[in-house]
Design a protein around this motif. Structure first.
Motif, PDB file in Angstrom:
ATOM      1  N   LEU A 171       0.834  -1.204   0.000  1.00 41.19           N
ATOM      2  CA  LEU A 171       0.000   0.000   0.000  1.00 41.19           C
ATOM      3  C   LEU A 171       0.870   1.256   0.000  1.00 41.19           C
ATOM      4  N   LEU A 174       2.796   1.525  -3.380  1.00 39.42           N
ATOM      5  CA  LEU A 174       1.934   2.000  -4.465  1.00 39.42           C
ATOM      6  C   LEU A 174       1.701   3.502  -4.384  1.00 39.42           C
ATOM      7  N   ASN A 175       1.602   4.020  -3.178  1.00 40.54           N
ATOM      8  CA  ASN A 175       1.409   5.462  -3.006  1.00 40.54           C
ATOM      9  C   ASN A 175       2.688   6.254  -3.279  1.00 40.54           C
ATOM     10  N   ALA A 242      -3.638  -5.246  -1.242  1.00 40.97           N
ATOM     11  CA  ALA A 242      -3.146  -3.875  -1.330  1.00 40.97           C
ATOM     12  C   ALA A 242      -3.523  -3.248  -2.669  1.00 40.97           C
ATOM     13  N   TYR A 246      -5.987  -0.098  -3.215  1.00 42.89           N
ATOM     14  CA  TYR A 246      -5.415   1.092  -3.844  1.00 42.89           C
ATOM     15  C   TYR A 246      -6.187   1.510  -5.094  1.00 42.89           C
TER      16      TYR A 246
END
Length: 279
Positions: A171, A174-175, A242, A246
């Motif tokens: 998570l 990915l951000n 995740a 997302y």
């Protein structure tokens, strides 16, 4: 201190090998899977030595937990800088495949190369320990045949630990994927170090199937299938969750957004609505 100097020399040699492979293949994108081999080799080979320092260094070389955590962070930071987009992590490769950023054949080649890199790293580490350059490595060489497993809890607890840690890691990753490498690489290194140190009494939170294969699959205590259920299935489950949280969906499997409502990009002008009412 001599034990730490020998370890530092080993780390430098491994990093030079991986950096050389990257330089040679920099202009050959078709051979990107070989970069994954080198990336996985660097990560597993260095982590095996960190594991040695954790297990033996504290009472054979006077190296405390603060030293091992610092070394692990430096290893992860160096890996991020040297290897770049080559993660050395099958979960990351599968993630790109599920995001439609990679096709089937390159994905399979990359995953195979990562496991080969992990296997090669294990052989290199065993040979290095057999040289018995220091007391720490002499003891490690004696222990290598009957190593201690990283899975210190039951299978359900291990699966849950790997799944939750992978969920948190992916998570955040990915951000951060669109951020500058100057921000992304140190933050990821800090996160991985923190999760690994926190879960050391459970599974060590490898969140990387090839890394777990190189570090603990050959140790007694559990079968290959049991290790795979915890470190492979747990990691991939956390990664999939995740991605779902997302993006709201998994592009490779289905296009419909299950979690988030998508706003329409085009708005109807107010004037048009008024004209329709008059008619």
């Amino acid at each position: 201190m001599s034990g730490l100097n020998a370890s530092l020399g080993y780390f430098v040699a491994v990093v030079i090998f991986a950096a050389t492979v990257r330089i040679v293949l920099k202009k050959r994108p078709r051979l990107g899977f070989i970069l994954e081999f080198a990336s996985s080799f660097l990560l597993v080979a260095c982590w095996l030595e960190v594991q040695t320092i954790v297990e033996v260094g504290q009472w054979a070389g006077g190296l405390g937990p603060d030293v091992t955590v610092t070394i692990l962070f430096v290893v992860l930071l160096t890996h991020g800088v040297i290897c770049g987009d080559a993660s050395g992590n099958p979960s990351m490769v599968v993630l790109k495949f599920l995001q439609l950023e990679a096709t089937t054949v390159p994905t399979l080649l990359s995953v195979a190369a990562q496991f080969l890199g992990a296997h090669f790293a294990l052989y290199v580490a065993l040979y290095y320990w057999s040289l018995e350059l220091t007391d720490m490595h002499m003891i490690k060489n004696l222990m290598a045949r009957e190593c201690s497993t990283s899975l210190l809890v039951s299978l359900p607890q291990g699966f849950f630990t790997e799944c939750v840690c992978a969920l948190i890691f992916h998570l955040i990753q990915l951000n951060l994927q669109r951020r500058s490498a100057l921000i992304r690489v140190p933050l990821i290194a800090v996160l991985l170090t923190f999760l690994s140190h926190t879960a050391r009494g459970y599974t060590s939170a490898y969140m990387n199937p090839s890394l777990a294969y190189g570090l603990t699959f050959h140790c007694t205590g559990f079968t290959f299938a049991q290790y795979a259920g915890v470190y492979w299935l747990g990691s991939l489950t956390g990664m999939t969750l995740a991605l779902l949280l997302y993006m709201g969906h998994i592009p490779r499997i289905f296009a419909k957004n299950l979690l988030y409502f998508q706003k329409t990009r085009f708005r109807v002008p107010k004037g048009d609505k008024g004209e329709k009412k008059k008619k």
